[in-house]
Design a protein around this motif. Structure first.
Motif, PDB file in Angstrom:
ATOM      1  N   HIS A 153      20.516  55.209  40.872  1.00 53.23           N
ATOM      2  CA  HIS A 153      19.139  54.948  41.309  1.00 53.23           C
ATOM      3  C   HIS A 153      19.138  54.242  42.665  1.00 53.23           C
ATOM      4  O   HIS A 153      18.345  54.594  43.554  1.00 53.23           O
ATOM      5  CB  HIS A 153      18.420  54.087  40.271  1.00 53.23           C
ATOM      6  CG  HIS A 153      16.998  53.761  40.650  1.00 53.23           C
ATOM      7  ND1 HIS A 153      15.939  54.564  40.322  1.00 53.23           N
ATOM      8  CD2 HIS A 153      16.482  52.722  41.353  1.00 53.23           C
ATOM      9  CE1 HIS A 153      14.825  54.037  40.795  1.00 53.23           C
ATOM     10  NE2 HIS A 153      15.125  52.906  41.426  1.00 53.23           N
ATOM     11  N   ALA A 154      20.012  53.272  42.837  1.00 55.59           N
ATOM     12  CA  ALA A 154      20.100  52.559  44.114  1.00 55.59           C
ATOM     13  C   ALA A 154      20.415  53.523  45.251  1.00 55.59           C
ATOM     14  O   ALA A 154      19.871  53.398  46.355  1.00 55.59           O
ATOM     15  CB  ALA A 154      21.160  51.465  44.029  1.00 55.59           C
ATOM     16  N   LEU A 155      21.270  54.493  44.987  1.00 49.45           N
ATOM     17  CA  LEU A 155      21.622  55.470  46.008  1.00 49.45           C
ATOM     18  C   LEU A 155      20.457  56.426  46.277  1.00 49.45           C
ATOM     19  O   LEU A 155      20.278  56.889  47.406  1.00 49.45           O
ATOM     20  CB  LEU A 155      22.870  56.247  45.596  1.00 49.45           C
ATOM     21  CG  LEU A 155      24.149  55.410  45.497  1.00 49.45           C
ATOM     22  CD1 LEU A 155      25.292  56.261  44.974  1.00 49.45           C
ATOM     23  CD2 LEU A 155      24.508  54.808  46.845  1.00 49.45           C
TER      24      LEU A 155
ATOM     25  N   LEU B 138      22.503  56.315  52.211  1.00 50.80           N
ATOM     26  CA  LEU B 138      23.832  55.767  52.466  1.00 50.80           C
ATOM     27  C   LEU B 138      23.769  54.261  52.246  1.00 50.80           C
ATOM     28  O   LEU B 138      23.043  53.556  52.952  1.00 50.80           O
ATOM     29  CB  LEU B 138      24.272  56.081  53.899  1.00 50.80           C
ATOM     30  CG  LEU B 138      25.634  55.534  54.324  1.00 50.80           C
ATOM     31  CD1 LEU B 138      26.759  56.141  53.497  1.00 50.80           C
ATOM     32  CD2 LEU B 138      25.872  55.793  55.814  1.00 50.80           C
ATOM     33  N   ALA B 139      24.525  53.778  51.258  1.00 53.66           N
ATOM     34  CA  ALA B 139      24.393  52.381  50.846  1.00 53.66           C
ATOM     35  C   ALA B 139      25.714  51.639  50.952  1.00 53.66           C
ATOM     36  O   ALA B 139      26.762  52.145  50.537  1.00 53.66           O
ATOM     37  CB  ALA B 139      23.898  52.313  49.403  1.00 53.66           C
ATOM     38  N   THR B 140      25.650  50.448  51.520  1.00 51.38           N
ATOM     39  CA  THR B 140      26.824  49.582  51.551  1.00 51.38           C
ATOM     40  C   THR B 140      27.051  48.972  50.171  1.00 51.38           C
ATOM     41  O   THR B 140      26.157  48.951  49.332  1.00 51.38           O
ATOM     42  CB  THR B 140      26.636  48.443  52.557  1.00 51.38           C
ATOM     43  OG1 THR B 140      25.549  47.606  52.109  1.00 51.38           O
ATOM     44  CG2 THR B 140      26.331  48.973  53.949  1.00 51.38           C
ATOM     45  N   ASP B 141      28.251  48.439  49.965  1.00 51.78           N
ATOM     46  CA  ASP B 141      28.526  47.769  48.695  1.00 51.78           C
ATOM     47  C   ASP B 141      27.623  46.551  48.519  1.00 51.78           C
ATOM     48  O   ASP B 141      27.176  46.261  47.403  1.00 51.78           O
ATOM     49  CB  ASP B 141      29.997  47.348  48.618  1.00 51.78           C
ATOM     50  CG  ASP B 141      30.925  48.530  48.386  1.00 51.78           C
ATOM     51  OD1 ASP B 141      30.436  49.665  48.186  1.00 51.78           O
ATOM     52  OD2 ASP B 141      32.162  48.329  48.406  1.00 51.78           O
TER      53      ASP B 141
ATOM     54  N   ALA C 156      23.201  43.915  45.511  1.00 47.42           N
ATOM     55  CA  ALA C 156      21.856  43.326  45.494  1.00 47.42           C
ATOM     56  C   ALA C 156      20.907  44.124  44.613  1.00 47.42           C
ATOM     57  O   ALA C 156      20.063  43.553  43.915  1.00 47.42           O
ATOM     58  CB  ALA C 156      21.313  43.246  46.917  1.00 47.42           C
ATOM     59  N   MET C 157      21.022  45.442  44.627  1.00 43.38           N
ATOM     60  CA  MET C 157      20.109  46.296  43.873  1.00 43.38           C
ATOM     61  C   MET C 157      20.413  46.310  42.379  1.00 43.38           C
ATOM     62  O   MET C 157      19.498  46.317  41.551  1.00 43.38           O
ATOM     63  CB  MET C 157      20.177  47.729  44.407  1.00 43.38           C
ATOM     64  CG  MET C 157      19.330  47.965  45.629  1.00 43.38           C
ATOM     65  SD  MET C 157      17.562  48.084  45.231  1.00 43.38           S
ATOM     66  CE  MET C 157      17.487  49.693  44.461  1.00 43.38           C
TER      67      MET C 157
ATOM     68  N   ARG D  59      29.897  53.464  62.780  1.00 46.99           N
ATOM     69  CA  ARG D  59      28.688  52.634  62.725  1.00 46.99           C
ATOM     70  C   ARG D  59      28.461  52.017  61.357  1.00 46.99           C
ATOM     71  O   ARG D  59      27.966  50.898  61.240  1.00 46.99           O
ATOM     72  CB  ARG D  59      27.465  53.470  63.097  1.00 46.99           C
ATOM     73  CG  ARG D  59      27.417  53.881  64.557  1.00 46.99           C
ATOM     74  CD  ARG D  59      26.103  54.572  64.868  1.00 46.99           C
ATOM     75  NE  ARG D  59      24.968  53.712  64.596  1.00 46.99           N
ATOM     76  CZ  ARG D  59      23.712  54.134  64.517  1.00 46.99           C
ATOM     77  NH1 ARG D  59      23.440  55.415  64.690  1.00 46.99           N
ATOM     78  NH2 ARG D  59      22.727  53.290  64.270  1.00 46.99           N
ATOM     79  N   MET D  60      28.801  52.764  60.308  1.00 45.16           N
ATOM     80  CA  MET D  60      28.474  52.277  58.969  1.00 45.16           C
ATOM     81  C   MET D  60      29.317  52.978  57.920  1.00 45.16           C
ATOM     82  O   MET D  60      29.582  54.175  58.027  1.00 45.16           O
ATOM     83  CB  MET D  60      26.992  52.509  58.670  1.00 45.16           C
ATOM     84  CG  MET D  60      26.521  51.950  57.343  1.00 45.16           C
ATOM     85  SD  MET D  60      24.733  52.203  57.134  1.00 45.16           S
ATOM     86  CE  MET D  60      24.492  51.453  55.519  1.00 45.16           C
ATOM     87  N   SER D  61      29.737  52.225  56.943  1.00 45.87           N
ATOM     88  CA  SER D  61      30.464  52.786  55.819  1.00 45.87           C
ATOM     89  C   SER D  61      29.648  52.553  54.558  1.00 45.87           C
ATOM     90  O   SER D  61      28.945  51.558  54.432  1.00 45.87           O
ATOM     91  CB  SER D  61      31.838  52.118  55.668  1.00 45.87           C
ATOM     92  OG  SER D  61      32.617  52.310  56.830  1.00 45.87           O
ATOM     93  N   GLY D  62      29.745  53.497  53.642  1.00 42.32           N
ATOM     94  CA  GLY D  62      28.987  53.323  52.416  1.00 42.32           C
ATOM     95  C   GLY D  62      29.153  54.487  51.466  1.00 42.32           C
ATOM     96  O   GLY D  62      30.021  55.342  51.637  1.00 42.32           O
TER      97      GLY D  62
END
Length: 209
Positions: free
Chosen positions: A13-15, A20-23, A28-29, A57-60
């Motif tokens: 659900h968080a995804l 694209l979500a960080t750890d 937090a979610m 730029r971002m990992s997730g």
């Protein structure tokens, strides 16, 4: 960890909310520990339900098509109780007028009183907008107060919004609306999407008002 059905649903659900979500976002979610998030992401990656992305730029983590199907199935197998669903519907309805007011405050942050791009050179103007955001914050916290009783996840938003507001009040302008920085605007958009998904609603004109 031995993942539960609830943990799997909450992470997927968080995804769905974020993309694209960080750890840190997943922690937090979901309310899971860093260790449990890492373990569960590994399990779901092995099952093809999520993938890891590593970019300069971002990992997730991102949900896959198979993950979206699994998410829908988990939701059908464990639907919200009618009382909880009714509470979420009430929260969503109360959220919409506050959301409209929030958009006005965001517009005021981006443009100055003359309608030009706000270069943040007028501290009095910015202070007034931040004060307006504080008033919006009090309204949305009141709206969300019963949400956590219905869905634990929704009860985590007030603390995240309060943390972003505190950063703004301490002088961090990026904490207002900079994308992908856990800004107040970021958290607000996540909350809005979460309410839509939880209430099983499609975005419509009321959400854009």
């Amino acid at each position: 960890m031995m993942s539960t059905t609830t943990d799997r649903f909450e992470l997927l659900h968080a995804l769905k909310v974020k993309g694209l979500a960080t750890d840190d976002f997943l922690i937090a979610m979901t309310g899971l520990t860093a260790r449990d998030v890492s373990s569960l992401v590994g399990v779901l990656t092995g099952e093809g339900l999520v993938v890891r992305r590593e970019t300069p730029r971002m990992s997730g983590t991102m949900i896959t098509a198979e993950g979206k199907s699994a998410y829908e199935e988990l939701g059908r197998d464990s639907p919200l109780a009618p009382s909880a669903r009714g509470r979420v519907e009430e929260v969503y309805a109360a959220f919409l007028p506050v959301n409209s007011a929030f958009k006005g405050v965001c517009a005021a942050w981006q443009l100055d009183a003359a309608g030009n791009p706000n270069d943040h050179s007028d501290p009095d103007y910015d202070a007034a907008v931040i004060a307006d955001l504080g008033a919006i914050h009090e309204r949305v916290i009141a709206v969300l107060s019963p949400a956590g009783e219905a869905v634990a996840r929704l009860g985590r938003y007030p603390a995240r919004l309060a943390a972003a507001l505190s950063r703004i009040q301490d002088g961090d302008r990026a904490a207002f609306a900079r994308p992908m920085s856990d800004s107040y605007h970021d958290v607000w958009m996540e909350l809005h999407q979460d309410l839509l998904l939880t209430a099983q609603r499609e975005r419509d004109e009321a959400d854009e008002g």
